[in-house]
Write a protein that holds these residues in place. Structure first.
Motif, short mmCIF file in Angstrom:
data_model
loop_
_atom_site.label_atom_id
_atom_site.label_comp_id
_atom_site.label_asym_id
_atom_site.label_seq_id
_atom_site.Cartn_x
_atom_site.Cartn_y
_atom_site.Cartn_z
N ILE A 193 2.28 57.13 34.86
CA ILE A 193 3.64 56.66 35.18
C ILE A 193 3.71 55.14 35.01
O ILE A 193 4.62 54.62 34.38
CB ILE A 193 4.00 57.03 36.65
N PRO A 208 5.59 45.64 44.99
CA PRO A 208 5.12 47.00 45.25
C PRO A 208 4.43 47.55 44.00
O PRO A 208 4.88 47.28 42.89
CB PRO A 208 6.42 47.78 45.52
N ALA A 213 3.31 53.99 40.58
CA ALA A 213 2.55 55.25 40.66
C ALA A 213 1.51 55.31 39.54
O ALA A 213 1.77 54.91 38.41
CB ALA A 213 3.50 56.43 40.55
N ASP A 233 7.99 56.20 40.88
CA ASP A 233 8.17 56.50 39.46
C ASP A 233 9.37 55.78 38.87
O ASP A 233 10.11 56.34 38.06
CB ASP A 233 8.31 58.02 39.22
N HIS A 275 11.04 52.35 36.80
CA HIS A 275 10.73 51.33 35.81
C HIS A 275 11.87 50.33 35.78
O HIS A 275 12.99 50.66 35.40
CB HIS A 275 10.51 51.97 34.43
N LEU A 313 11.54 48.50 42.50
CA LEU A 313 10.11 48.72 42.25
C LEU A 313 9.52 49.67 43.28
O LEU A 313 8.49 50.30 43.03
CB LEU A 313 9.35 47.38 42.30
N SER A 314 10.15 49.75 44.45
CA SER A 314 9.63 50.60 45.52
C SER A 314 9.96 52.07 45.35
O SER A 314 9.37 52.92 46.02
CB SER A 314 10.17 50.12 46.88
N LEU A 322 9.00 63.75 28.93
CA LEU A 322 7.86 63.95 29.82
C LEU A 322 8.35 64.39 31.19
O LEU A 322 7.70 65.20 31.86
CB LEU A 322 7.06 62.66 29.94
N LYS A 323 9.48 63.86 31.60
CA LYS A 323 10.08 64.16 32.91
C LYS A 323 11.59 63.96 32.78
O LYS A 323 12.03 63.11 31.99
CB LYS A 323 9.62 63.14 33.97
N LYS A 343 -0.14 58.26 38.87
CA LYS A 343 -0.21 59.66 38.43
C LYS A 343 -0.19 59.71 36.91
O LYS A 343 0.53 58.96 36.26
CB LYS A 343 1.05 60.42 38.89
N LEU A 394 12.01 58.43 37.09
CA LEU A 394 11.58 59.75 36.65
C LEU A 394 11.43 60.65 37.87
O LEU A 394 11.15 60.18 38.97
CB LEU A 394 10.22 59.67 35.94
N LEU A 400 1.08 61.48 33.56
CA LEU A 400 2.14 62.36 33.07
C LEU A 400 1.55 63.53 32.31
O LEU A 400 2.06 64.65 32.36
CB LEU A 400 3.08 61.57 32.15
#
Lengths: 357, 357
Positions: free
Chosen positions: B273, B288, B291, A318, A320, A314-315, A295-296, B293, A340, B295
């Motif tokens: 995401i 935090p 995202a 994108d 994980h 976490l900040s 996907l990315k 967004k 990502l 994919l």
């Protein structure tokens, strides 16, 4: 509802269970450690990998047996009346570096020069043929750089030979590689096969540190696919198979295979349409395989020893963050973070934190 | 390691656990049913939702309590010495359609005309003001189209009034909408807020059947965001909040809110995401937020009653098949399938199977 038995209850089993539960599968894990990190998520059997009665109890409860750990005695598995995927012969081969490298040779797959070492005489003869530097390893039960010694001079031979047990060893040519890549593929009983893009890997002290994908090189991808197909066919393989390659002078040299899902493929959880874990399960169930497209672009950093504070990870946009729920221990893989980005350049800009760990 | 208590052990809890386990969280579920589908994945307490002792036992074991089910008696929750997110006031509001619609009115959020109905006199007066068709509903404990009757003529009033219990009812204007959309947002204690794209929803017999996202309409998205912010602020909200809207004449009319992760957001698991489940957990932990967004554009089909054969769904390119492991039962949500595509047109071409179920 299908029930899957997993021998080995580490993070690979845990990620397999997290991928398989949405598919309606249930799981039983067998592991010698009562606090193996996959055990909280399913039924389990605490037993050694060579405990035949425990393995029989596992096989009585499940439809298919698979692994998160390949060093299960093949002879013991052969005594089970069970469907076992990947096939036992693939495990047996991956357990023994001599069998493994002989298989590569037999299939004309480039691999470092090697010699079986059972005596100091073997070692001296091998030094002459292979040269220096070379790596002396145990044939069996080595992983993550454990059970091996780098030798730069014949004088170091006897001490390394003794330290590694004095038998069941292999001397390997030390490849001066530019970098390493891995290819992960899955095949089901119908012969349907899917291939993930090449993943570029960096190691620290023999342990995978950073993986990035896709590594875009069509020539190398196609070459890897040829070797992958040769191995899948030869081994009548069902499930996920991983090949680790050295890249030297724009050529692939096979380092080793792992007859299972692989650390370098953790980034497929979020960055590929279908994760390696889901595709391994689909393959052993003879279900249609899922798309392996990314996907990315993505990068994955392993957390070794102990988990970092979560907030900085976490900040990152994108990102994980994965915490396996394991007790801290020096050299232990306890978690990872995948990030990502829209393209490889953006990924490089996002990853500086990955190099500060 | 943080431990989360979830009241309600259905598929929403299950998906929350699947999202939270990689983050290193552990879970305890409380549900009246010993075979609730989330229970296999964690510790659990089998007890009714109003069992104060059981709720106290839950709160003693965990750091934070949250929900997969909003109809937990708010009065009981208030007696617990526990951190509870979303806030109890949001649950109490969502439990009672009169409180809920009054909240919308107070915030100038468009909502169908309504009237509290405690007698046949109330009902007759409401018919005059609201007109026909109208919908008579129970104020509390209704979901998925249960506990309601559509009324097209005053003569049908008394029978519907009696059938729904003759008290604690609400009459609502029946909106002749073009379609429905939902907005899912997450907010943490720091006030950080993230919004998923609008999701377009289709229902059958009052149950969500098909969800598609992103529904791209900047004007409606911005309008939804204004209403979302008003509600989040008014309720001092922490966690994921969902608003369901009717769309009529290119305007949003709020149908209801759900103070939790939502069926229409299942497609965020693979298509966004960060999934709604992960963001709910990040929000209640004051981590935090991730995202939102997408994919890829995605569509999700619910499986109602029983699971279909898996192969046709697994064979669709870029599909994700989910089986909640529940026993078949008429009208029960037992699974779903999400498919991804490169654009909305490609998605439409891929989804014909979704309309044959």
């Amino acid at each position: 509802m299908k029930k899957i038995g997993i021998i080995g209850g580490g993070q690979l089993a845990r990620m397999m269970i997290l991928a398989g539960t949405p598919l309606g599968l249930s799981f039983v894990v067998l592991d010698p450690s009562a606090d193996a990190c996959a055990m909280k998520l399913c039924d389990n059997i605490v037993a050694k990998y060579d405990d035949l009665d425990a393995l029989k109890a596992l096989s009585a409860q499940v439809d298919i047996i698979t692994f998160d750990f390949e060093n299960v005695p093949a002879g013991t598995l052969e005594q089970l009346d069970a469907i076992i995927y990947p096939p036992i012969c693939a495990l047996a081969t991956a357990q023994d570096r001599i069998l493994e490298k002989s298989l590569f040779q037999g299939l004309n797959i480039p691999t470092p020069a090697f010699a079986a070492i059972e005596s100091l005489d073997d070692l001296e003869a091998a030094f002459v043929r292979i040269g220096f530097p070379a790596i002396l390893k145990t044939r069996c039960l080595g992983y993550d750089g454990k059970g091996q010694a780098r030798i730069t001079d014949a004088k170091e031979g006897p001490a390394a030979f003794a330290a590694l047990g004095g038998k069941g060893l292999i001397l390997e040519e030390c490849i001066d590689f530019t970098f390493e890549v891995s290819m992960i593929a899955a095949r089901n009983q119908n012969g349907e096969t899917v291939y993930y893009p090449l993943i570029k890997n960096k190691h620290q002290q023999g342990v995978l540190h950073l993986a990035e994908a896709p590594f875009q090189d069509d020539a190398l991808f196609n070459e890897a696919k040829v070797y992958m197909n040769a191995l899948l066919n030869k081994l009548d393989y069902i499930g996920v198979l991983t090949i680790e390659f050295f890249v030297k002078d724009a050529q692939l040299i096979v380092n080793e295979i792992a007859p299972r899902v692989h650390n370098s493929g953790h980034l497929t959880i979020e960055a590929a349409i279908t994760s390696q874990f889901e595709n391994h399960l689909r393959a052993i169930l003879n279900w249609p395989l899922g798309a392996t497209k990314m996907l990315k672009p993505a990068a994955m950093l392993n957390f070794i020893g102990e988990m970092p504070e979560e907030t900085p990870y976490l900040s990152i946009n994108d990102s994980h963050y994965h915490d396996y729920g394991k007790e801290p221990r020096i050299g232990r893989k306890v978690g990872h973070c995948t990030i990502l980005a829209d393209d490889l350049d953006a990924l490089a800009l996002k990853t500086p934190i990955f190099f500060k760990v």
